[in-house]
Write a protein that holds these residues in place. Structure first.
Motif, short mmCIF file in Angstrom:
data_model
loop_
_atom_site.label_atom_id
_atom_site.label_comp_id
_atom_site.label_asym_id
_atom_site.label_seq_id
_atom_site.Cartn_x
_atom_site.Cartn_y
_atom_site.Cartn_z
N SER A 169 0.83 -1.21 0.00
CA SER A 169 0.00 0.00 0.00
C SER A 169 0.86 1.25 0.00
CB SER A 169 -0.91 0.00 1.23
OG SER A 169 -0.14 0.04 2.42
N ASP A 170 2.09 1.14 -0.47
CA ASP A 170 3.05 2.24 -0.45
C ASP A 170 3.25 2.76 0.98
OD1 ASP A 170 4.93 3.77 -1.79
OD2 ASP A 170 3.57 5.47 -2.02
N PHE A 171 3.20 1.84 1.94
CA PHE A 171 3.45 2.14 3.34
C PHE A 171 2.41 3.08 3.95
CE2 PHE A 171 7.33 0.90 1.26
CZ PHE A 171 7.84 -0.08 2.10
N THR A 172 1.21 3.12 3.34
CA THR A 172 0.10 3.86 3.92
C THR A 172 -0.85 2.89 4.60
OG1 THR A 172 -1.32 3.70 1.95
CG2 THR A 172 0.24 5.55 2.04
N GLY A 184 3.53 8.97 -6.30
CA GLY A 184 4.37 10.13 -6.08
C GLY A 184 3.63 11.43 -6.27
N ASN A 185 2.66 11.46 -7.16
CA ASN A 185 1.85 12.66 -7.34
C ASN A 185 0.95 12.91 -6.14
OD1 ASN A 185 1.61 14.16 -10.27
ND2 ASN A 185 2.61 12.17 -10.41
N PHE A 186 0.35 11.86 -5.59
CA PHE A 186 -0.47 12.05 -4.39
C PHE A 186 0.38 12.40 -3.18
CE2 PHE A 186 -3.46 9.62 -7.04
CZ PHE A 186 -4.60 10.39 -6.87
N ALA A 206 -6.59 5.18 -9.38
CA ALA A 206 -7.61 4.88 -8.37
C ALA A 206 -7.00 4.15 -7.17
CB ALA A 206 -8.73 4.05 -8.98
N ARG A 207 -6.07 3.25 -7.45
CA ARG A 207 -5.41 2.54 -6.35
C ARG A 207 -4.62 3.52 -5.48
NH1 ARG A 207 -1.44 -2.80 -6.64
NH2 ARG A 207 -0.67 -2.65 -4.49
N ALA A 208 -3.85 4.41 -6.13
CA ALA A 208 -3.08 5.39 -5.37
C ALA A 208 -4.00 6.35 -4.62
CB ALA A 208 -2.15 6.16 -6.31
N PHE A 209 -5.10 6.75 -5.24
CA PHE A 209 -6.08 7.63 -4.60
C PHE A 209 -6.57 7.02 -3.28
CE2 PHE A 209 -10.38 9.07 -3.77
CZ PHE A 209 -10.39 10.41 -4.13
N HIS A 210 -6.95 5.75 -3.33
CA HIS A 210 -7.45 5.08 -2.13
C HIS A 210 -6.36 4.84 -1.09
CE1 HIS A 210 -11.01 4.33 -4.64
NE2 HIS A 210 -11.64 4.25 -3.49
N GLU A 211 -5.12 4.75 -1.54
CA GLU A 211 -4.02 4.61 -0.60
C GLU A 211 -3.72 5.92 0.12
OE1 GLU A 211 -1.49 1.10 -2.95
OE2 GLU A 211 -0.96 3.23 -3.21
N TYR A 212 -3.92 7.06 -0.54
CA TYR A 212 -3.47 8.34 -0.01
C TYR A 212 -4.56 9.20 0.59
CZ TYR A 212 1.43 7.83 -0.84
OH TYR A 212 2.74 7.41 -0.74
N PHE A 213 -5.82 8.76 0.53
CA PHE A 213 -6.90 9.50 1.19
C PHE A 213 -7.67 8.56 2.11
CE2 PHE A 213 -6.53 12.11 -2.77
CZ PHE A 213 -6.11 13.29 -2.15
N ARG A 222 -13.62 -1.07 -5.40
CA ARG A 222 -12.71 -0.01 -5.01
C ARG A 222 -12.76 1.18 -5.98
NH1 ARG A 222 -7.19 -1.61 -4.03
NH2 ARG A 222 -6.97 0.61 -3.70
N SER A 223 -13.17 0.96 -7.24
CA SER A 223 -13.20 2.05 -8.19
C SER A 223 -14.44 2.93 -8.01
CB SER A 223 -13.16 1.52 -9.62
OG SER A 223 -14.30 0.72 -9.89
N ARG A 224 -15.37 2.52 -7.16
CA ARG A 224 -16.57 3.34 -6.94
C ARG A 224 -16.23 4.54 -6.08
NH1 ARG A 224 -22.61 1.92 -4.51
NH2 ARG A 224 -22.91 3.98 -3.57
N MET A 225 -16.33 5.71 -6.65
CA MET A 225 -16.01 6.94 -5.94
C MET A 225 -17.26 7.62 -5.40
SD MET A 225 -12.67 7.42 -6.16
CE MET A 225 -11.25 6.93 -7.15
N TYR A 226 -18.43 7.39 -5.98
CA TYR A 226 -19.62 8.11 -5.53
C TYR A 226 -20.17 7.48 -4.25
CZ TYR A 226 -22.37 4.45 -7.98
OH TYR A 226 -22.91 3.25 -8.41
N ARG A 227 -20.69 8.36 -3.39
CA ARG A 227 -21.14 7.93 -2.08
C ARG A 227 -21.90 9.07 -1.41
NH1 ARG A 227 -16.06 9.62 -2.45
NH2 ARG A 227 -15.04 10.76 -0.75
N ALA A 228 -22.62 8.75 -0.33
CA ALA A 228 -23.31 9.75 0.48
C ALA A 228 -22.59 9.90 1.81
CB ALA A 228 -24.76 9.36 0.71
#
Length: 525
Positions: free
Chosen positions: A96-99, A228-230, A285-292, A303-309
């Motif tokens: 998880s890139d150490f996250t 690296g961008n995140f 998407a994988r990096a997004f979920h690792e860094y937020f 995991r690719s589902r970004m929409y939510r309430a």
């Protein structure tokens, strides 16, 4: 809000301990890449802490280590940590890139929670690094407590990264001092397609300098380059200090992957060796979920589902849309039949159902793109919903028309739209008497941003849904740097007594540019 509990702002000691443990300039030289596995000393969390997915009783705490480590979290009602609850977190490592994240449950509603994260050597639990501190407020259980949050987007774009000469991302410190309940980041959280240069000469001759990392020197293609961008924004001490105090609600748009992308796109761009955007999007998407700290777990089939309430007490529900992952291809956008649109059929069904079931007084629709602003993609195609034809709905407008009709006929009250993306700030009021499509109730759309990116002139309006631009503040030329124009963010405050909702459009430096008060249960405003 007179009945809002008098929760003290987090003490200076907590904030400084949480975010300035290691200043940006002192982060290790190898911090921009995966840390080495053979390290001496103890695990360190130089990247700070974050909290997301905050409810009245739960939250998700994030951290990044410099090596494999066990994540340990302690919470307390006081900054002194005299009495603590302990949370045994995951073992975090290179997968998880150490996250890592640790969920907290059973928290008190509407209260300040202090927490500290300690990283332990997995081979010797007694070998621990220095704790990293943070704080947040849980969502209220009572209506009278009120809600206040900020929103904006667009970070490190158009060549403008972290500039140490101006103090980095100064606007984050300004927002932190407002001490909001949470921050809604409306997309373009990174610019993975926007390489930085060490310096840029401005039109007036001044020099803009960027903090550089290896991953920000080219477009992102590999998983490590997206990571690296995140990671880049976490080099800024203002950003880390903000994260240590303000919970986040984060959505994505195009620049997390590549400008104006859509599913199935094959790139014609010499900068990319990987031409399949679906592969790039999956890596991002994988990096997004690792860094937020978002609630979608690592490894989930969805995991690719970004929409939510996001439910934030009796007064507020936030519906976080994903107008990127399920859209059809960018085109002239004038087709007479379009079931995919910009949301996709499944997301549209979810949004209708969620809006109809919501019992919150206010229902914020967090869109990563505006509705009635014309956003072109090249000479003939369009990026967002509108395409400049002021007549009856066509293309992606058909899906929006269906949603607006549903909101009116189901008598869903208290909706407003918040967005970023276009790199200026504005307020649009939509009304059927001005529109070609008339089967909807009037509503407001508010735009803010950028936070740390280039400013751009205002986009043209499309008359299909009858927008009236009540306010706008935008540069008069493209890609104005943050040294030349203030950055923008918005504030939403819901009063606990009256349930009135106040929107303030703010500029960096503290100025309130525009204010609008909306009354609960009314249409038209």
């Amino acid at each position: 809000m007179p009945h809002r509990p008098r929760i003290p702002s987090p003490g200076r000691r907590t904030v400084l301990r949480g975010s300035l443990l290691v200043p940006a300039a002192a982060l290790p030289a190898a911090a921009s890449s995966a840390p080495a596995l053979a390290l001496t000393g103890r695990p360190e969390a130089a990247w700070g802490v974050q909290v997301g997915s905050v409810t009245a009783s739960s939250a998700l705490v994030w951290v990044r280590s410099d090596r494999p480590a066990r994540m340990l979290v302690e919470t307390s009602a006081t900054e002194s940590f005299r009495r603590v609850r302990s949370w045994y977190g995951p073992l975090i490592g290179p997968g998880s890139d150490f996250t890592g994240t640790t969920p907290l449950y059973g928290l008190p509603a509407g209260e300040q929670v202090h927490y500290r994260v300690t990283l332990a050597d997995p081979g010797d639990p007694r070998r621990t690094g220095r704790p990293v501190y943070g704080t947040f407020r849980t969502a209220p259980a009572r209506r009278r407590d009120g809600v206040r949050f900020l929103w904006s987007g667009d970070i490190a774009g158009q060549g403008w990264g972290i500039n140490p000469d101006i103090g980095g991302y100064r606007v984050y410190e300004e927002m932190r001092r407002l001490d909001p309940d949470f921050f809604l980041c409306s997309g373009d959280t990174v610019y993975a397609d926007g390489p930085l240069q060490p310096s840029v000469t401005l039109p007036d001759g001044r020099i803009w300098r960027n903090v550089m990392t290896e991953e920000k020197a080219k477009v992102a293609e590999t998983l490590d380059e997206y990571r690296g961008n995140f990671r880049y924004n976490l080099l800024d001490s203002n950003f880390r200090r903000f994260n240590a105090q303000v919970p986040s609600v984060v959505q994505w748009d195009d620049h997390e992957v590549r400008n104006n992308w859509y599913p199935g796109q094959i790139l014609d761009d010499a900068r990319y060796t990987e031409k399949n955007v679906d592969i790039l999007a999956a890596r991002s998407a994988r990096a997004f979920h690792e860094y937020f700290p978002v609630s979608t777990p690592h490894g989930s089939a969805r995991r690719s589902r970004m929409y939510r309430a996001v439910h934030h007490g009796p007064l507020l529900d936030v519906f976080v849309l994903d107008m990127r992952s399920h859209r059809n291809r960018n085109s002239p956008n004038r087709q007479a039949d379009d079931t995919t649109g910009i949301l996709g059929a499944e997301q549209l069904r979810w949004l209708k159902r969620a809006l109809a079931e919501s019992r919150a007084v206010w229902k914020v629709i967090a869109a990563d793109m505006p509705l009635g602003l014309v956003v072109p993609d090249g000479a003939t195609d369009f990026e967002a919903v509108a395409q400049g034809d002021p007549g009856a709905p066509l293309g992606r407008e058909l899906q929006v028309a269906e949603l607006l009709r549903f909101i009116k006929r189901r008598k869903v009250t208290g909706t407003l739209w918040l967005t970023a993306d276009v790199h200026y700030t504005s307020a649009q009021h939509y009304a059927p008497e001005r529109a070609a499509f008339k089967d909807f109730a009037p509503f407001w759309e508010f735009v803010s941003g950028p936070l740390a990116a280039g400013g751009f002139p205002a986009n043209a309006l499309d008359g299909t849904f009858g927008p009236d631009r009540v306010f706008v503040r935008a540069p008069d030329r493209a890609n104005v740097s943050p040294m030349e124009s203030p950055q923008f963010y918005g504030e939403v405050e819901i009063d606990g007594d009256s349930a009135d909702l106040t929107v303030r459009l703010r500029a960096e430096g503290g100025a309130v540019l525009f204010t609008k008060v909306l009354r609960p249960g009314r249409t038209g405003q």
